[in-house]
Design an enzyme around this catalytic site. Structure first.
Site, PDB file in Angstrom:
ATOM      1  N   ASP A   4       0.029  -3.394  12.720  1.00 32.03           N
ATOM      2  CA  ASP A   4       0.066  -2.681  11.440  1.00 32.03           C
ATOM      3  C   ASP A   4      -1.229  -1.892  11.256  1.00 32.03           C
ATOM      4  OD1 ASP A   4       1.274  -1.836   9.088  1.00 32.03           O
ATOM      5  OD2 ASP A   4       0.499  -3.489   7.902  1.00 32.03           O
ATOM      6  N   ALA A  40       0.809  -1.215   0.000  1.00 35.04           N
ATOM      7  CA  ALA A  40       0.000   0.000   0.000  1.00 35.04           C
ATOM      8  C   ALA A  40       0.845   1.269   0.000  1.00 35.04           C
ATOM      9  CB  ALA A  40      -0.927  -0.007   1.215  1.00 35.04           C
ATOM     10  N   VAL A  75      -6.441 -12.099   8.519  1.00 33.57           N
ATOM     11  CA  VAL A  75      -6.595 -11.565   7.165  1.00 33.57           C
ATOM     12  C   VAL A  75      -5.240 -11.504   6.475  1.00 33.57           C
ATOM     13  CG1 VAL A  75      -7.322  -9.576   5.777  1.00 33.57           C
ATOM     14  CG2 VAL A  75      -8.622 -10.212   7.833  1.00 33.57           C
ATOM     15  N   HIS A 120       6.481  -7.383   8.996  1.00 32.26           N
ATOM     16  CA  HIS A 120       5.270  -8.168   8.720  1.00 32.26           C
ATOM     17  C   HIS A 120       5.557  -9.385   7.814  1.00 32.26           C
ATOM     18  CE1 HIS A 120       5.082  -5.550   5.199  1.00 32.26           C
ATOM     19  NE2 HIS A 120       4.419  -4.580   5.812  1.00 32.26           N
ATOM     20  N   ASP A 140      -4.346 -11.078  12.486  1.00 24.27           N
ATOM     21  CA  ASP A 140      -5.756 -10.681  12.373  1.00 24.27           C
ATOM     22  C   ASP A 140      -6.570 -11.692  11.574  1.00 24.27           C
ATOM     23  OD1 ASP A 140      -4.715 -10.165   9.870  1.00 24.27           O
ATOM     24  OD2 ASP A 140      -5.487  -8.118   9.726  1.00 24.27           O
ATOM     25  N   ALA A 178      -4.162  -2.969   2.933  1.00 25.73           N
ATOM     26  CA  ALA A 178      -3.572  -1.673   3.292  1.00 25.73           C
ATOM     27  C   ALA A 178      -3.630  -1.453   4.799  1.00 25.73           C
ATOM     28  CB  ALA A 178      -4.290  -0.547   2.555  1.00 25.73           C
ATOM     29  N   GLY A 179      -2.957  -2.305   5.547  1.00 20.72           N
ATOM     30  CA  GLY A 179      -2.968  -2.164   6.991  1.00 20.72           C
ATOM     31  C   GLY A 179      -4.110  -2.947   7.615  1.00 20.72           C
ATOM     32  N   HIS A 234       9.039  -5.372   2.653  1.00 19.07           N
ATOM     33  CA  HIS A 234       8.601  -4.889   1.346  1.00 19.07           C
ATOM     34  C   HIS A 234       9.706  -5.202   0.331  1.00 19.07           C
ATOM     35  CE1 HIS A 234       4.790  -2.857   2.223  1.00 19.07           C
ATOM     36  NE2 HIS A 234       5.303  -2.672   3.422  1.00 19.07           N
TER      37      HIS A 234
END
Length: 412
Positions: A294, A154, A271, A235, A269, A329-330, A214
């Protein structure tokens, strides 16, 4: 025994609890004075003093306060976008996080233009926690812009940079002095031009920590970054070279031998990372797990459209995507929820789940002398939990945080 002494302030005793100490939950007491955890021997035997205040923990768990080393914002505020009200953002996010049991954190910026770093980094540097100010700020986590365009997630493509100029490239982007004063760690992609050669020089020049993330790096490049001083993976599994048996990329560092393996952030989470993947990471390197949220501006707010840096994101029922895309995106989860999910996803013990949000992030940042532990001399940042790992009471610098004495607002 007396209940007052000229040698210090009020002494508080936490009792009727099990205490997270030395990788175990033990029947014990915790004593606090002047914002620090103290050794009661001096109180008992030298001063012949009794505690002034006794807190009944109801048979619960006493643990260090949670530490979130990656959070982009919350309560409507975004650390990269709210440049004109950055102090307001820090004040309100710090207080809101405290009331979730997070007593210290690293405010995180996404890849931005140099002028943004000039505006915000001096406002994201270390500051003490208290019931008046909220959770302690441990220094910023600067995520990008020296990251892979192929794994930008993102982050805005136009902001990304390379580092052919070595230290000068980082100085031009952030300002080396700003890094020294205000930043805990920086996420960068080892394969980006100039990054590998710069890692040891940047650490020596500023004292910050380096995370790989990233990134489309090969395992060889990631290993080289580790040898140069990188000590964290940002992450894990997200925005990186996918695992492949012949070249597992940055993920492969979890299986490294003959070297100190890195810590890794992981978003629990359900996800960002499938529970089975969380289990794989935990089984591979349990002592490296650092639970992170995040989280972005929409954490603790209703569904809607919010900002992540300069990008619009849609939030719906716990899912966060760049508007009009399927790019995550977070997140909007709290760290307390991450701890419970981690235990559920992996079967980890309560000790392991709690240490993944306390001890491990403190170790990653090199601050276990005062954070992430309940050792004598450490900061008295304490949470009391029930045995389902729900936070019941919160203390920062030895004082209890309540809805009455911690007041914050959501950004409208």
């Amino acid at each position: 025994m007396t209940t007052s002494s000229s040698s210090g302030g009020i002494i508080t005793q936490f009792y009727n609890c099990v205490v997270l100490k030395d990788h175990r939950l033990v029947d014990d007491y915790v004593y606090v004075q002047d914002g620090k955890i103290i050794d009661p021997a001096k109180m008992f035997f030298d001063e012949r003093r009794a505690p002034d205040v006794r807190i009944d923990c109801g048979g619960g768990i006493v643990a260090p306060g949670y530490i979130d080393v990656q959070i982009n914002g919350a309560f409507g505020y975004d650390f990269s976008n709210d440049t004109d009200i950055i102090d307001e953002a820090v004040d309100n996010v710090s207080k809101g996080l405290l009331m979730q049991g997070c007593t210290a954190y690293c405010p995180t910026t996404v890849s931005s233009r140099p002028e943004v770093y000039k505006q915000v980094l001096d406002h994201l540097g270390p500051r003490a926690g208290s019931v008046e100010r909220g959770a302690e700020v441990l220094g910023a986590h600067v995520e990008g812009p020296f990251i892979s365009p192929q794994k930008k997630g993102a982050h805005e493509l136009a902001t990304l940079r390379t580092a052919e100029g070595g230290l000068e490239a980082f100085d031009e982007c952030y300002g080396l002095d700003r890094l020294r004063r205000n930043v805990a760690y920086v996420t960068m992609a080892p394969e980006v031009s100039g990054v590998l050669e710069s890692i040891p020089r940047l650490i020596a020049a500023t004292g910050i920590r380096i995370a790989a993330g990233h990134s489309n790096a090969t395992t060889a490049e990631a290993t080289q970054a580790l040898a140069g001083g990188a000590s964290m993976i940002t992450h894990l599994f997200n925005a990186m070279h996918p695992f492949h048996q012949r070249d597992p990329g940055v993920i492969g560092l979890l299986g490294a031998s003959g070297t100190t393996r890195p810590f890794y952030g992981i978003i629990c989470d359900g996800v960002h990372v499938h529970p089975h993947s969380v289990m794989i990471a935990y089984r591979a390197h349990p002592d490296g797990a650092c639970l992170v949220t995040d989280a972005m501006a929409a954490q603790s707010l209703p569904n809607g459209v919010y900002k992540l840096g300069e990008m619009d994101v849609d939030v719906h029922d716990g899912n966060v995507y760049i508007q009009g895309t399927n790019t995550i995106a977070g997140a909007v989860i709290t760290l307390a929820e991450c701890v419970r999910n981690f235990a559920r996803f992996t079967g980890a013990s309560k000790v392991e789940a709690l240490e993944s949000a306390t001890l491990h992030p403190a170790q990653m940042l090199g601050i276990t002398g005062r954070k992430g532990v309940l050792a004598h001399g450490a900061d008295a940042d304490i949470i009391v939990l029930d045995h389902e790992l729900n936070v019941q009471r919160i203390f920062v610098a030895g004082k209890e945080a309540t809805r009455e004495n911690v007041v914050y607002k959501n950004k409208l």
